[in-house]
Design a protein around this motif. Structure first.
Motif, PDB file in Angstrom:
ATOM      1  N   ALA A 244       0.799  -1.156   0.099  1.00 44.36           N
ATOM      2  CA  ALA A 244       0.139   0.177   0.242  1.00 44.36           C
ATOM      3  C   ALA A 244       0.862   1.291   0.254  1.00 44.36           C
ATOM      4  O   ALA A 244       0.829   2.001  -1.016  1.00 44.36           O
ATOM      5  N   PHE A 245       2.405   0.949   1.209  1.00 45.16           N
ATOM      6  CA  PHE A 245       2.501   2.165   0.547  1.00 45.16           C
ATOM      7  C   PHE A 245       3.667   2.544  -0.189  1.00 45.16           C
ATOM      8  O   PHE A 245       3.445   3.921  -1.288  1.00 45.16           O
ATOM      9  N   SER A 246       3.958   1.378  -1.007  1.00 45.52           N
ATOM     10  CA  SER A 246       4.591   2.198  -2.310  1.00 45.52           C
ATOM     11  C   SER A 246       3.837   2.626  -3.172  1.00 45.52           C
ATOM     12  O   SER A 246       4.356   3.454  -4.379  1.00 45.52           O
ATOM     13  N   ALA A 247       2.579   1.731  -4.041  1.00 41.67           N
ATOM     14  CA  ALA A 247       1.757   1.952  -4.863  1.00 41.67           C
ATOM     15  C   ALA A 247       1.198   3.239  -4.351  1.00 41.67           C
ATOM     16  O   ALA A 247       0.994   4.247  -5.455  1.00 41.67           O
ATOM     17  N   SER A 248       1.244   3.269  -3.069  1.00 39.06           N
ATOM     18  CA  SER A 248       1.120   5.013  -3.059  1.00 39.06           C
ATOM     19  C   SER A 248       1.693   5.999  -3.673  1.00 39.06           C
ATOM     20  O   SER A 248       1.187   7.310  -3.382  1.00 39.06           O
ATOM     21  N   VAL A 249       2.352   5.805  -3.587  1.00 39.31           N
ATOM     22  CA  VAL A 249       3.610   6.726  -3.770  1.00 39.31           C
ATOM     23  C   VAL A 249       3.360   6.966  -4.985  1.00 39.31           C
ATOM     24  O   VAL A 249       3.761   7.913  -5.573  1.00 39.31           O
ATOM     25  N   HIS A 250       4.076   6.369  -6.062  1.00 41.72           N
ATOM     26  CA  HIS A 250       3.710   6.004  -7.512  1.00 41.72           C
ATOM     27  C   HIS A 250       1.695   6.805  -7.702  1.00 41.72           C
ATOM     28  O   HIS A 250       2.025   7.390  -9.130  1.00 41.72           O
ATOM     29  N   VAL A 251       0.771   6.936  -6.803  1.00 40.23           N
ATOM     30  CA  VAL A 251      -0.506   7.356  -7.183  1.00 40.23           C
ATOM     31  C   VAL A 251      -0.021   8.679  -7.426  1.00 40.23           C
ATOM     32  O   VAL A 251      -1.061   8.978  -8.193  1.00 40.23           O
ATOM     33  N   HIS A 252       1.186   9.146  -6.307  1.00 36.26           N
ATOM     34  CA  HIS A 252       0.723  10.297  -6.125  1.00 36.26           C
ATOM     35  C   HIS A 252       1.162  10.707  -7.393  1.00 36.26           C
ATOM     36  O   HIS A 252       0.681  12.586  -7.796  1.00 36.26           O
ATOM     37  N   ALA A 253       2.161  10.179  -8.036  1.00 33.07           N
ATOM     38  CA  ALA A 253       2.623  11.505  -9.641  1.00 33.07           C
ATOM     39  C   ALA A 253       1.751  10.618 -10.577  1.00 33.07           C
ATOM     40  O   ALA A 253       1.740  11.660 -11.359  1.00 33.07           O
ATOM     41  N   TRP A 255      -1.640  10.931 -10.299  1.00 33.76           N
ATOM     42  CA  TRP A 255      -2.703  12.033  -9.730  1.00 33.76           C
ATOM     43  C   TRP A 255      -2.185  13.567 -10.790  1.00 33.76           C
ATOM     44  O   TRP A 255      -2.720  14.361 -11.692  1.00 33.76           O
ATOM     45  N   ARG A 256      -0.525  13.659 -10.264  1.00 35.83           N
ATOM     46  CA  ARG A 256       0.413  14.659 -10.664  1.00 35.83           C
ATOM     47  C   ARG A 256       0.164  15.280 -12.057  1.00 35.83           C
ATOM     48  O   ARG A 256      -0.148  16.175 -13.018  1.00 35.83           O
ATOM     49  N   ALA A 257       0.479  13.590 -12.834  1.00 33.86           N
ATOM     50  CA  ALA A 257       0.399  13.728 -14.436  1.00 33.86           C
ATOM     51  C   ALA A 257      -0.534  13.579 -15.115  1.00 33.86           C
ATOM     52  O   ALA A 257      -1.057  14.744 -16.178  1.00 33.86           O
ATOM     53  N   ALA A 258      -1.596  13.163 -14.515  1.00 34.00           N
ATOM     54  CA  ALA A 258      -3.524  13.308 -14.739  1.00 34.00           C
ATOM     55  C   ALA A 258      -3.309  15.175 -14.622  1.00 34.00           C
ATOM     56  O   ALA A 258      -4.193  15.813 -15.758  1.00 34.00           O
ATOM     57  N   VAL A 259      -2.760  15.923 -14.127  1.00 29.91           N
ATOM     58  CA  VAL A 259      -3.065  17.062 -13.526  1.00 29.91           C
ATOM     59  C   VAL A 259      -2.706  18.012 -14.661  1.00 29.91           C
ATOM     60  O   VAL A 259      -3.155  18.894 -15.349  1.00 29.91           O
ATOM     61  N   GLN A 260      -1.322  17.817 -15.278  1.00 29.60           N
ATOM     62  CA  GLN A 260      -0.506  18.107 -15.783  1.00 29.60           C
ATOM     63  C   GLN A 260      -1.307  17.457 -17.437  1.00 29.60           C
ATOM     64  O   GLN A 260      -1.214  18.583 -18.996  1.00 29.60           O
ATOM     65  N   THR A 261      -1.992  16.860 -17.804  1.00 28.55           N
ATOM     66  CA  THR A 261      -2.252  16.362 -19.220  1.00 28.55           C
ATOM     67  C   THR A 261      -3.891  16.881 -19.112  1.00 28.55           C
ATOM     68  O   THR A 261      -4.720  17.012 -20.183  1.00 28.55           O
ATOM     69  N   GLY A 262      -4.743  17.301 -18.104  1.00 29.55           N
ATOM     70  CA  GLY A 262      -5.876  18.415 -18.606  1.00 29.55           C
ATOM     71  C   GLY A 262      -6.991  17.433 -17.915  1.00 29.55           C
ATOM     72  O   GLY A 262      -7.742  18.001 -17.992  1.00 29.55           O
ATOM     73  N   HIS A 263      -6.607  16.203 -17.581  1.00 29.66           N
ATOM     74  CA  HIS A 263      -8.032  15.150 -16.597  1.00 29.66           C
ATOM     75  C   HIS A 263      -8.023  16.057 -15.822  1.00 29.66           C
ATOM     76  O   HIS A 263      -8.981  14.749 -14.996  1.00 29.66           O
ATOM     77  N   VAL A 264      -8.100  16.273 -14.821  1.00 28.03           N
ATOM     78  CA  VAL A 264      -7.893  16.725 -13.273  1.00 28.03           C
ATOM     79  C   VAL A 264      -7.521  18.435 -12.946  1.00 28.03           C
ATOM     80  O   VAL A 264      -6.485  18.404 -13.627  1.00 28.03           O
ATOM     81  N   ASP A 265      -8.116  18.807 -11.474  1.00 29.77           N
ATOM     82  CA  ASP A 265      -8.632  20.355 -11.726  1.00 29.77           C
ATOM     83  C   ASP A 265      -7.306  20.465 -11.180  1.00 29.77           C
ATOM     84  O   ASP A 265      -7.627  19.411  -9.825  1.00 29.77           O
ATOM     85  N   PRO A 266      -6.532  21.064 -11.435  1.00 30.50           N
ATOM     86  CA  PRO A 266      -5.311  21.846 -10.730  1.00 30.50           C
ATOM     87  C   PRO A 266      -5.621  21.894  -9.315  1.00 30.50           C
ATOM     88  O   PRO A 266      -5.012  21.593  -8.008  1.00 30.50           O
ATOM     89  N   TRP A 267      -6.603  22.458  -8.724  1.00 31.98           N
ATOM     90  CA  TRP A 267      -7.101  22.957  -7.664  1.00 31.98           C
ATOM     91  C   TRP A 267      -7.263  22.582  -7.204  1.00 31.98           C
ATOM     92  O   TRP A 267      -6.822  22.113  -5.855  1.00 31.98           O
TER      93      TRP A 267
END
Length: 489
Positions: A244-253, A255-267
């Motif tokens: 869970a810890f290892s996967a959560s670290v990758h999930v954070h990255a 989510w950030r990629a999804a923000v920068q590609t316009g699929h998630v609201d930055p705010w």
């Protein structure tokens, strides 16, 4: 007989097995001050043996000397000498054993692949040789880190032998063994010096499978919940928390990629998702550390749980990493579709929330066995943590004979309270992270539109005008025949 299809785990590649061994070696380096150096030394021979078997299967230049064969031969001779000097021992470090098994499995995987039969008539291609050299550097770096961890463990063992005469029962002292291991460390460093991590850029990379992440999440969900409900052990708790810890670290990255590609609201990401994810990562890391130190060396968990946990992290690392560096946003977007990625992230949070609930129940009710010596240390430190002069907790003792022989004992009631609190914190943080992601796509065009199959076709202008005329006539009390039937007045 159940008709449900059993979850399948994506088979790892040889490169991923080597990466897993490297991750284990890095983690061992942090745990080494609290481990038995002689037990680590007992497993060191298995690590070198597995590395040697893997080394022989890798392509190498036939027309150039100095391919590294001399280095691995020297390490094998040193490992045999160390094993004789260390003497017999009952305890063997399980992490080093697992590293050796991963090396062996990677070598067998290369053998079954038939890479030797696919060689060109004259020599290996440049791409094959770069990939092979990257693998050798990766193997030697793992041996370098692992040997340093063994030396750290032996340093602590030597310190204990210095102050406790009862531990001086070996012909060769731990301090002498540590100096021999330091020599091995220098040998491994001589090979990677000037090549690590640059050589890792030559690794061959297969195309990314965009179905791998959803499959890994589903398989880990089944195996984690099955282990925590059917076979709850401290070792299984450690495996689940670590995955869970290892996967959560990758999930954070991701989510950030999804923000920068316009699929998630930055705010939403900056103010809700990111803080909640950081808290979740911290709580699962604390849970992994706590249960890892409590785990007895003879404790175990299903092999399928371990493989599913590794696959969960590998599936995400395939998207978030490239060679020796984190992948860029462009690389991630090229490897996986943004909309499917967001769906997989939502599925991960839902899955982890369910696993966290079962994890918390196990901390409260499961008949867990722990290391007696570690439990005794925690119980002795509890009054000091509560302040000077605090009386010891009633029944908070461990039998001296259990401590001496490092036996597995039932989890003491006092320690269970702390374990339950750690499980509760991880569960609450996981639920909070899932809630924060529910509005991740609010305000984005692709999230506000419905699929075409869900919407009714737009009517033509003529049909719309006819409908309005019929409504006016119907309100006036008349009856007319419409195009498709009768409209009552």
């Amino acid at each position: 007989m159940s008709r449900r299809r059993q979850p399948t785990t994506y088979p790892p590649s040889a490169g991923e097995l080597m990466d897993r061994a490297n991750v284990l070696a890095r983690g061992l380096l942090y745990e080494a001050p609290h481990l038995d150096g002689r037990a680590m030394l007992q497993a060191w021979g298995e690590v070198v043996e597995g590395a040697s078997e893997l080394w022989r299967q890798l392509p190498q230049r036939s027309d150039l000397p100095g391919s590294g064969r001399q280095v691995i031969d020297q390490l094998e001779r040193s490992a045999r000498t160390l094993h004789r000097s260390a003497g017999g021992g009952i305890d063997v470090d399980p992490t080093l054993q697992e590293i050796g098994q991963m090396f062996t499995e990677a070598g067998e995987l290369i053998t079954r692949s038939g890479v030797a039969e696919r060689r060109e008539p004259d020599r290996w291609t440049d791409a094959q040789l770069r990939d092979s050299f990257a693998a050798r550097v990766n193997i030697m770096h793992t041996l370098y880190v692992a040997s340093h961890a063994v030396s750290v463990g032996l340093a602590q063992t030597a310190l204990a032998e210095q102050f406790d005469p009862r531990l001086r029962v070996h012909r060769v002292t731990a301090e002498e063994l540590r100096h021999q291991v330091l020599g091995i460390e220098e040998i491994t460093y001589s090979y990677i010096k000037g090549h690590y991590p640059q050589a890792l850029d030559g690794r061959h990379r297969e195309p990314t499978d965009d179905t791998r992440i959803p499959g890994a999440i589903a398989a880990w969900d089944v195996h984690a919940q099955r282990a925590l409900t059917r076979e709850p052990t401290t070792h299984a708790m450690t495996r689940v928390a670590g995955a869970a810890f290892s996967a959560s670290v990758h999930v954070h990255a991701l989510w950030r990629a999804a923000v920068q590609t316009g699929h998630v609201d930055p705010w939403t990401f900056d103010n809700e998702i990111s803080p909640a994810l950081e808290t979740m990562i911290e709580t699962w890391g604390e849970a992994h550390t706590y249960f890892q130190q409590l785990t007895h060396h003879q404790d175990s968990s299903p092999l399928a749980l371990s493989r599913a946990g590794w696959e969960l992290a590998d599936a995400m690392r395939e998207v978030t990493a490239t060679g020796r560096m984190p992948a860029s946003v462009q690389d991630m977007s090229d490897r996986v579709d943004g909309e499917s990625l967001v769906k997989s992230l939502h599925r991960f949070h839902a899955t982890l929330t369910g696993v966290a609930g079962v994890f918390h129940d196990a901390t409260r009710n499961a008949p867990l066995l722990v290391d007696a010596r570690v439990a005794n240390d925690i119980l002795r430190a509890t009054p000091e943590d509560n302040g000077p002069g605090t009386p010891p907790v009633p029944d908070a003792t461990v039998a001296p004979r259990d401590v001496l022989h490092k036996r597995a004992i039932p989890l003491p009631r006092t320690i269970r309270g702390r374990a339950e609190e750690i499980g509760r914190q991880a569960t609450m943080a996981t639920r909070a992270a899932m809630r924060s992601t529910l509005a991740a796509s609010d305000g984005k065009p692709d999230a506000m539109s419905l699929p075409a199959s869900w919407t009714r076709p737009v009517e033509t202008a003529g049909r719309l005008s006819n409908g309005r005329r019929y409504e006016r006539l119907g309100a006036a009390g008349g009856k007319v025949r419409a195009i498709t039937g009768q409209v009552p007045g």
